[in-house]
Motif scaffolding. Structure first.
Motif, mmCIF file in Angstrom:
data_model
loop_
_atom_site.group_PDB
_atom_site.id
_atom_site.type_symbol
_atom_site.label_atom_id
_atom_site.label_comp_id
_atom_site.label_asym_id
_atom_site.label_seq_id
_atom_site.Cartn_x
_atom_site.Cartn_y
_atom_site.Cartn_z
ATOM 1 N N LEU A 190 0.883 -1.381 -0.163
ATOM 2 C CA LEU A 190 -0.085 0.047 -0.081
ATOM 3 C C LEU A 190 0.852 1.303 -0.051
ATOM 4 O O LEU A 190 0.418 2.209 -0.442
ATOM 5 C CB LEU A 190 -0.863 -0.065 1.171
ATOM 6 C CG LEU A 190 -2.240 -1.149 1.030
ATOM 7 C CD1 LEU A 190 -3.059 -0.956 2.385
ATOM 8 C CD2 LEU A 190 -3.048 -0.642 -0.033
ATOM 9 N N ASP A 191 1.980 1.305 0.589
ATOM 10 C CA ASP A 191 2.664 2.605 0.577
ATOM 11 C C ASP A 191 3.521 2.825 -0.794
ATOM 12 O O ASP A 191 4.362 3.687 -0.611
ATOM 13 C CB ASP A 191 3.753 2.818 1.955
ATOM 14 C CG ASP A 191 4.938 1.650 1.727
ATOM 15 O OD1 ASP A 191 4.969 0.930 0.862
ATOM 16 O OD2 ASP A 191 5.850 1.745 2.516
ATOM 17 N N GLY A 192 3.428 1.747 -1.667
ATOM 18 C CA GLY A 192 4.256 2.041 -2.858
ATOM 19 C C GLY A 192 5.563 2.123 -2.818
ATOM 20 O O GLY A 192 6.281 1.811 -3.928
ATOM 21 N N ASN A 193 6.268 1.331 -1.981
ATOM 22 C CA ASN A 193 7.811 1.125 -1.466
ATOM 23 C C ASN A 193 7.898 -0.270 -1.614
ATOM 24 O O ASN A 193 8.393 -0.954 -0.448
ATOM 25 C CB ASN A 193 8.189 1.971 -0.406
ATOM 26 C CG ASN A 193 9.822 1.989 -0.219
ATOM 27 O OD1 ASN A 193 10.480 1.744 -1.349
ATOM 28 N ND2 ASN A 193 10.472 1.644 1.056
ATOM 29 N N ASN A 194 7.306 -1.075 -2.446
ATOM 30 C CA ASN A 194 7.472 -2.455 -2.674
ATOM 31 C C ASN A 194 7.337 -2.898 -3.935
ATOM 32 O O ASN A 194 6.905 -2.265 -4.848
ATOM 33 C CB ASN A 194 6.356 -3.001 -1.553
ATOM 34 C CG ASN A 194 6.902 -4.502 -1.071
ATOM 35 O OD1 ASN A 194 7.898 -5.023 -1.580
ATOM 36 N ND2 ASN A 194 6.369 -4.849 -0.207
ATOM 37 N N LEU A 195 8.066 -4.185 -4.219
ATOM 38 C CA LEU A 195 7.583 -4.882 -5.576
ATOM 39 C C LEU A 195 6.914 -6.066 -5.343
ATOM 40 O O LEU A 195 7.181 -6.860 -4.270
ATOM 41 C CB LEU A 195 9.003 -5.046 -6.103
ATOM 42 C CG LEU A 195 9.822 -3.899 -6.927
ATOM 43 C CD1 LEU A 195 11.069 -4.236 -7.294
ATOM 44 C CD2 LEU A 195 9.137 -3.227 -7.916
ATOM 45 N N GLY A 196 6.010 -6.534 -5.978
ATOM 46 C CA GLY A 196 5.419 -7.758 -6.126
ATOM 47 C C GLY A 196 5.511 -8.641 -7.293
ATOM 48 O O GLY A 196 5.166 -8.023 -8.349
ATOM 49 N N LEU A 197 5.791 -9.929 -7.084
ATOM 50 C CA LEU A 197 5.914 -10.586 -8.190
ATOM 51 C C LEU A 197 4.296 -11.257 -8.608
ATOM 52 O O LEU A 197 3.819 -11.811 -7.588
ATOM 53 C CB LEU A 197 6.826 -11.829 -8.090
ATOM 54 C CG LEU A 197 7.145 -13.056 -9.239
ATOM 55 C CD1 LEU A 197 7.608 -12.671 -10.442
ATOM 56 C CD2 LEU A 197 7.676 -14.136 -8.531
ATOM 57 N N ILE A 198 4.075 -11.352 -9.818
ATOM 58 C CA ILE A 198 2.683 -12.058 -10.008
ATOM 59 C C ILE A 198 3.010 -13.271 -11.162
ATOM 60 O O ILE A 198 3.625 -13.334 -11.793
ATOM 61 C CB ILE A 198 1.989 -11.129 -10.931
ATOM 62 C CG1 ILE A 198 1.909 -9.713 -10.366
ATOM 63 C CG2 ILE A 198 0.464 -11.438 -11.175
ATOM 64 C CD1 ILE A 198 1.367 -8.441 -11.270
ATOM 65 N N THR A 199 2.098 -14.499 -10.614
ATOM 66 C CA THR A 199 2.327 -15.510 -11.553
ATOM 67 C C THR A 199 1.085 -16.418 -11.177
ATOM 68 O O THR A 199 0.158 -15.779 -10.161
ATOM 69 C CB THR A 199 3.543 -16.400 -11.142
ATOM 70 O OG1 THR A 199 3.619 -17.356 -12.276
ATOM 71 C CG2 THR A 199 3.633 -17.026 -9.714
ATOM 72 N N CYS A 200 0.796 -17.618 -11.825
ATOM 73 C CA CYS A 200 -0.579 -18.233 -11.456
ATOM 74 C C CYS A 200 -0.015 -19.698 -11.350
ATOM 75 O O CYS A 200 1.355 -20.154 -11.499
ATOM 76 C CB CYS A 200 -1.127 -18.451 -12.847
ATOM 77 S SG CYS A 200 -1.647 -16.805 -13.590
ATOM 78 N N ARG A 201 -0.975 -20.484 -10.501
ATOM 79 C CA ARG A 201 -0.779 -21.820 -10.067
ATOM 80 C C ARG A 201 -0.852 -22.843 -11.320
ATOM 81 O O ARG A 201 -0.065 -23.918 -11.251
ATOM 82 C CB ARG A 201 -1.671 -22.035 -9.073
ATOM 83 C CG ARG A 201 -1.545 -23.383 -8.579
ATOM 84 C CD ARG A 201 -2.606 -24.045 -7.363
ATOM 85 N NE ARG A 201 -2.241 -25.319 -6.944
ATOM 86 C CZ ARG A 201 -3.101 -25.808 -6.087
ATOM 87 N NH1 ARG A 201 -4.239 -25.121 -5.617
ATOM 88 N NH2 ARG A 201 -2.989 -26.992 -5.612
ATOM 89 N N GLN A 202 -1.659 -22.376 -12.162
ATOM 90 C CA GLN A 202 -1.681 -23.275 -13.336
ATOM 91 C C GLN A 202 -2.074 -22.668 -14.571
ATOM 92 O O GLN A 202 -2.308 -21.424 -14.676
ATOM 93 C CB GLN A 202 -2.823 -24.532 -12.891
ATOM 94 C CG GLN A 202 -3.912 -23.806 -12.693
ATOM 95 C CD GLN A 202 -5.003 -25.067 -12.195
ATOM 96 O OE1 GLN A 202 -5.285 -26.023 -12.938
ATOM 97 N NE2 GLN A 202 -5.713 -24.705 -10.824
ATOM 98 N N GLU A 203 -1.769 -23.172 -15.722
ATOM 99 C CA GLU A 203 -2.168 -22.782 -16.900
ATOM 100 C C GLU A 203 -3.590 -23.356 -17.670
ATOM 101 O O GLU A 203 -3.486 -24.654 -17.670
ATOM 102 C CB GLU A 203 -1.036 -22.742 -17.893
ATOM 103 C CG GLU A 203 -1.297 -22.021 -19.402
ATOM 104 C CD GLU A 203 -0.093 -22.380 -20.180
ATOM 105 O OE1 GLU A 203 -0.147 -21.575 -21.420
ATOM 106 O OE2 GLU A 203 0.637 -22.941 -20.010
#
Length: 571
Positions: free
Chosen positions: A284-297
């Protein structure tokens, strides 16, 4: 009885919401299994949804069935319009019923005094509906060409499985084991009400919505009937309790390169149905990074591309809107809870890397570098959390990684190869950082030293119905246009009298137009989501930057692959 299907090898599966195990066909199979167990022998046959053959949620069910019966025959009839299935020869594949969900015939045999595990037999039937009817009418269990399967832990798949690369894949850690704090993205339950183009639009909506009588608000915002987890009156109560503060208007990654705004209180079943506050608060404070991925395709035959990056909270369909491909966010850092700050246990600036200690220790041993707990290291003596994230992000964009482990990526979270070559680690971290900058648009794109796409025709800039339309080089879009030397993406057409020429972006290559991130073609999706809107000067500039970012992504992926292949990192 369904509770038995929530266990694997005698232990709870740990599924967060195994709702598909409550489908009626699963209950019928479980009841039939129980009844035959009571009698000691019997045959059970169904034609049902075929999802249980390979979906990870059903791995406990598959193990139970394998252990109960002495023989299992599975004829997958496919026809899954939701997955856009095609026959192996590229031809059409149709359902035997007038439904979108693919189906399968299953015959479960329990012979008296014969214990499992069952011999499992599998066959596929692809093609047009009439062809499937013909084959089914002319064959039986004895004349079907079956393939013998060996379903094993951890997935117990009821589909053919190539184990060529399984040993190397399984020795690496899953991303969930490396970054243990994670969750699926935000689910609003009412996107049109809760998600807007700007913070000002969000605040205008929430102030109006919160002030209205409940039924008036329902009608004005076309909200329909209340759902179990989202109700108009609870949404209004949540807003009014929050004080309608402007600083709660929060950016959220909605789709690739498409950041919108929502009003985020963090309360479950409030204004937002499922805010995933336990994880999203770290962003929420904008001072972070987040990896996005999925569990399956969900779609076989297409290259896995389900990896993204965020600097904010994300919506659950940020990189794919397929049901099976719901998006997970893995924040790089975790922040202390508000109550811990209030009690003086942490200062506001304290944060911890969301990296499992055993993974960090393994990386220290393999590289000989020392871990620093914040930021990045010098990659000569030290490495930090950001270096780890950029290394992972680079590997997930290796075409060789994606192709070699395609079948594993279809069924579970991606895994991260170990590395012991510091020089190559340094190179991959650098490429992963450049990829991150491009996807977050932190770098200077479009690059002024290279040609970019143009928007040469003046007009009202409205994205019309049935647009965008892409025409590659060599095609002729309209009667008065010449054969194209450069690709175009049209947002509108000529008018009937030919007094107005359609507007378009020019210089769009087929490779960049077709490039996918997860379930989307970003250049297509971004414009489709603005249908009926007039593009502003800022929108046009943003679209050109998306194009440049995708161009850069393609180039970086090739550079990453050179290192991965040369270093023989895989295998």
């Amino acid at each position: 009885m369904i509770e038995d299907y929530k266990k694997l090898d005698g232990r709870p599966l740990g599924e967060r919401n195994p709702k598909w195990l409550q489908d009626d066909y699963v209950k019928f199979i479980r009841f039939g299994q129980w009844r035959i167990q009571q009698s000691g022998a019997g045959i059970m046959a169904f034609i049902t949804n075929h999802s249980y053959l390979d979906n990870p949620t059903f791995r406990g069910m598959r193990q139970q069935l394998k252990d109960t019966f002495s023989a299992i025959y599975l004829l997958d009839l496919h026809g899954n319009a939701l997955k856009k299935e095609r026959a192996p020869d590229g031809g059409a594949d149709k359902n035997v019923f007038d439904i979108q969900q693919g189906v399968a015939i299953a015959i479960f045999v329990k012979e008296a005094r014969k214990k499992g595990p069952a011999t499992v037999h599998h066959a596929d039937l692809w093609g047009e509906r009439e062809y499937k009817y013909e084959v089914l009418s002319e064959t039986d269990i004895a004349t079907t060409k079956w393939e013998r399967l060996e379903p094993n832990s951890p997935n117990y798949l009821f589909k053919p499985w190539d184990s060529q690369f399984e040993e190397e894949w399984m020795k690496w850690k899953k991303i969930t084991e490396i970054m243990p704090v994670n969750s699926v993205g935000v689910v609003t339950a009412r996107d049109e009400l809760t998600i807007h183009w700007s913070a000002d639009e969000v605040m205008h909506t929430v102030r109006d919505f919160a002030s209205l009588p409940t039924e008036t608000a329902r009608d004005k915002y076309n909200l329909g009937k209340d759902a179990r987890d989202w109700k108009v009156n609870l949404a209004q109560e949540d807003l009014n309790r929050s004080g309608l503060k402007y600083d709660l208007a929060t950016p959220m990654l909605y789709r690739p390169f498409d950041t919108r705004y929502t009003y985020y209180t963090g309360k479950t079943r409030g204004f937002i149905c499922m805010p995933r506050q336990g994880v999203m608060r770290h962003m929420l404070d904008g001072n972070n990074l987040g990896l996005i991925t999925c569990r399956q395709e969900s779609q076989a035959g297409r290259e896995w591309s389900h990896s993204g990056i965020a600097g904010s909270i994300i919506e659950a369909c940020a990189i794919s809107n397929k049901t099976k491909e719901i998006n997970y966010l893995f924040p790089l850092y975790t922040y202390p809870a508000e109550q811990d700050i209030a009690q003086g246990l942490y200062s506001l600036g304290d944060r911890e890397p969301n990296l499992a200690p055993d993974f960090v220790a393994d990386m220290e041993r393999s590289t000989g570098l020392q871990f620093v707990r914040d930021g990045k290291g010098d990659l000569r003596q030290t490495f930090g959390p950001e270096d780890v994230l950029h290394y992972i992000y680079a590997v997930f964009h290796s075409p060789t990684y994606r192709e070699r482990y395609a079948q594993f990526l279809r069924y579970d979270f991606p895994r991260v190869p170990t590395i012991d070559d510091v020089e190559r680690l340094r190179a991959l971290v650098g490429l992963g950082r450049r990829m991150t900058d491009a996807h977050l648009m932190r770098s200077s794109v479009p690059d002024p030293t290279s040609p970019s796409i143009g928007f040469p025709v003046a007009g009202d800039n409205i994205v019309e119905k049935a647009h965008p339309k892409y025409y590659p080089p060599g095609e002729k879009p309209t009667g008065r246009d010449p054969v194209l030397q450069r690709g175009r993406v049209y947002i509108s057409s000529d008018d009937a009298r030919g007094n107005r020429h359609g507007q378009y972006f020019e210089g769009v290559s087929p490779e960049v137009w077709k490039f996918r991130i997860g379930g989307y073609q970003p250049l297509d999706k971004w414009l489709k989501d603005r249908k009926g809107r007039a593009l502003t000067f800022a929108d046009i500039a943003h679209y050109r930057r998306i194009y440049a970012a995708l161009e850069r992504t393609i180039d970086l992926m090739a550079e990453i692959d050179e290192i991965v292949i040369d270093a023989k990192m895989l295998g």
